[in-house]
Design an enzyme around this catalytic site. Structure first.
Site, PDB file in Angstrom:
ATOM      1  N   TRP A   1      33.717 -28.378  35.739  1.00  0.00           N
ATOM      2  CA  TRP A   1      33.359 -29.798  35.624  1.00  0.00           C
ATOM      3  C   TRP A   1      32.752 -30.150  34.269  1.00  0.00           C
ATOM      4  O   TRP A   1      32.505 -31.322  33.992  1.00  0.00           O
ATOM      5  CB  TRP A   1      32.384 -30.183  36.746  1.00  0.00           C
ATOM      6  CG  TRP A   1      33.039 -30.398  38.065  1.00  0.00           C
ATOM      7  CD1 TRP A   1      34.381 -30.438  38.334  1.00  0.00           C
ATOM      8  CD2 TRP A   1      32.384 -30.636  39.316  1.00  0.00           C
ATOM      9  NE1 TRP A   1      34.607 -30.681  39.663  1.00  0.00           N
ATOM     10  CE2 TRP A   1      33.379 -30.807  40.295  1.00  0.00           C
ATOM     11  CE3 TRP A   1      31.048 -30.717  39.715  1.00  0.00           C
ATOM     12  CZ2 TRP A   1      33.089 -31.056  41.634  1.00  0.00           C
ATOM     13  CZ3 TRP A   1      30.749 -30.963  41.052  1.00  0.00           C
ATOM     14  CH2 TRP A   1      31.767 -31.126  41.995  1.00  0.00           C
ATOM     15  N   LYS A   2      32.420 -29.146  33.491  1.00  0.00           N
ATOM     16  CA  LYS A   2      31.814 -29.391  32.169  1.00  0.00           C
ATOM     17  C   LYS A   2      30.599 -30.318  32.334  1.00  0.00           C
ATOM     18  O   LYS A   2      29.897 -30.219  33.340  1.00  0.00           O
ATOM     19  CB  LYS A   2      32.864 -29.937  31.195  1.00  0.00           C
ATOM     20  CG  LYS A   2      34.127 -29.071  31.198  1.00  0.00           C
ATOM     21  CD  LYS A   2      35.112 -29.423  30.128  1.00  0.00           C
ATOM     22  CE  LYS A   2      36.329 -28.499  30.242  1.00  0.00           C
ATOM     23  NZ  LYS A   2      37.300 -28.703  29.174  1.00  0.00           N
TER      24      LYS A   2
ATOM     25  N   GLU B   1      43.056 -19.517  28.096  1.00  0.00           N
ATOM     26  CA  GLU B   1      43.010 -20.958  27.860  1.00  0.00           C
ATOM     27  C   GLU B   1      43.381 -21.246  26.407  1.00  0.00           C
ATOM     28  O   GLU B   1      42.509 -21.199  25.522  1.00  0.00           O
ATOM     29  CB  GLU B   1      41.596 -21.494  28.124  1.00  0.00           C
ATOM     30  CG  GLU B   1      41.125 -21.339  29.554  1.00  0.00           C
ATOM     31  CD  GLU B   1      40.121 -22.417  29.916  1.00  0.00           C
ATOM     32  OE1 GLU B   1      40.358 -23.107  30.902  1.00  0.00           O
ATOM     33  OE2 GLU B   1      39.122 -22.585  29.199  1.00  0.00           O
TER      34      GLU B   1
ATOM     35  N   SER C   1      44.849 -28.254  30.692  1.00  0.00           N
ATOM     36  CA  SER C   1      45.618 -29.379  31.241  1.00  0.00           C
ATOM     37  C   SER C   1      46.386 -29.037  32.518  1.00  0.00           C
ATOM     38  O   SER C   1      47.508 -29.521  32.736  1.00  0.00           O
ATOM     39  CB  SER C   1      46.569 -29.951  30.170  1.00  0.00           C
ATOM     40  OG  SER C   1      45.826 -30.445  29.076  1.00  0.00           O
TER      41      SER C   1
ATOM     42  N   GLY D   1      39.596 -31.476  33.460  1.00  0.00           N
ATOM     43  CA  GLY D   1      39.781 -32.896  33.772  1.00  0.00           C
ATOM     44  C   GLY D   1      40.310 -33.184  35.173  1.00  0.00           C
ATOM     45  O   GLY D   1      39.739 -33.987  35.910  1.00  0.00           O
TER      46      GLY D   1
HETATM   47  P1  PGA Z   1      41.308 -29.178  31.052  1.00  0.00           P
HETATM   48  O1  PGA Z   1      40.133 -28.132  30.739  1.00  0.00           O
HETATM   49  O2  PGA Z   1      41.889 -28.825  32.378  1.00  0.00           O
HETATM   50  O3  PGA Z   1      40.654 -30.517  31.024  1.00  0.00           O
HETATM   51  O4  PGA Z   1      42.333 -29.010  29.947  1.00  0.00           O
HETATM   52  C1  PGA Z   1      40.256 -26.781  31.084  1.00  0.00           C
HETATM   53  C2  PGA Z   1      39.047 -26.013  30.628  1.00  0.00           C
HETATM   54  O5  PGA Z   1      38.506 -26.342  29.559  1.00  0.00           O
HETATM   55  O6  PGA Z   1      38.596 -25.069  31.306  1.00  0.00           O
END
Ligand code: PGA
Length: 261
Positions: A10-11, A169, A215, A237
């Site tokens: 969720w950052k 990633e 993504s 996201g």
């Molecule tokens: P994202 O982020 O799905 O929004 O690209 C993935 C992540 O940073 O772990």
């Protein structure tokens, strides 16, 4: 069969009410259920860990921290130790996310220390690695992945799947809407697995979950999971919306053959 991990990162998003409501909804849909072979994880912001860990009790949902201190204890203002996480029954923590490498200048060496601290207290590190667009364009993807693996895992013992999860990633795919194709991700995952086989053992390499991040959405997760070396996703996201998260858990259950459509 390796464990499939569907991990929401969720950052720095959501209010405490939103985070709580989301976790309650996941609890409601998973309670009393065992899903062998699948671990759904949510990594919320630090202040919400305790609340969400309480919700996740008696449920397949696991809660992860987004980072951890490299230090075991002491005068480190603002830091949270692996021991503190363990005492809250948190079993997973992300380390080495590209946003921490980029904005907080985290080196492979520091990430290695964080990983060691997590292992010392029995938590499973979710180690993020990945190349930038320049590095890929220059043909250096494997070189970068090899350097990150070498730097983050030097001297680290891994005996069992719960000792490590690796998240591939590619930096160019994070938050950009530009996912790696299943084939691009598969190539990188196969490289990581071969690296583990060479530096640990074939048996261990076969058992470690390697998940993809960048993504990921309900629309592309199925194609990614169809690849032989992709064992789940670390999702930013798209994981902020409960319906997306629920769908992604369902897609993983389809892959496991637990549900059919
Ligand atoms: P994202 O982020 O799905 O929004 O690209 C993935 C992540 O940073 O772990």
């Amino acid at each position: 069969m390796r464990t499939i991990i569907i991990a929401a990162n969720w950052k720095m998003n959501k209010s405490i009410e939103e985070a709580h409501r989301f976790a309650l909804e996941v609890h409601e849909s998973c309670k009393d259920k065992e899903i062998p072979g699948l671990v759904p994880i949510i990594a919320p912001a630090y202040p919400y860990l305790g609340l969400l860990a309480d919700v996740a009790k008696n449920c397949v949902l696991e809660i992860a921290a987004q980072d951890v201190s490299a230090h075991l204890e002491g005068a480190f203002t603002g830091e949270v130790s692996a021991a503190m996480l363990a005492s809250m029954d948190i079993k997973y923590a992300i380390v080495g996310h590209s946003e921490r490498r980029q904005y907080h200048h985290e080196s492979n060496e520091l990430i290695r220390e964080k990983l060691a601290a997590l292992q010392y207290y029995g938590l499973t590190p979710i180690l993020c690695i990945g190349e930038s667009l320049n590095e890929r364009d220059e043909g250096n993807t494997y070189k970068v992945l090899g350097t990150q693996l070498e730097g983050c895992l030097r001297g680290i013992n891994i005996h069992a799947p719960q000792d490590l999860i690796i998240a591939y990633e590619p930096v160019w795919a994070i938050g950009t809407g530009r996912t790696a194709t299943g084939e691009q991700a598969q190539e990188a995952h196969a490289y990581v697995r071969a690296w583990l086989a060479k530096n640990y053992s074939k048996k261990l390499a076969k058992s470690i979950s390697i998940i993809y991040g960048g993504s990921v959405t309900p629309a592309n997760l199925g194609a990614l999971l169809a690849m032989p070396d992709i064992d789940g996703g670390l999702i930013g996201g798209a994981s902020l919306v409960f319906e997306n998260y629920r769908q992604m858990i369902y897609i993983a259950m389809q892959k496991l053959g637990v549900v059919h459509d």
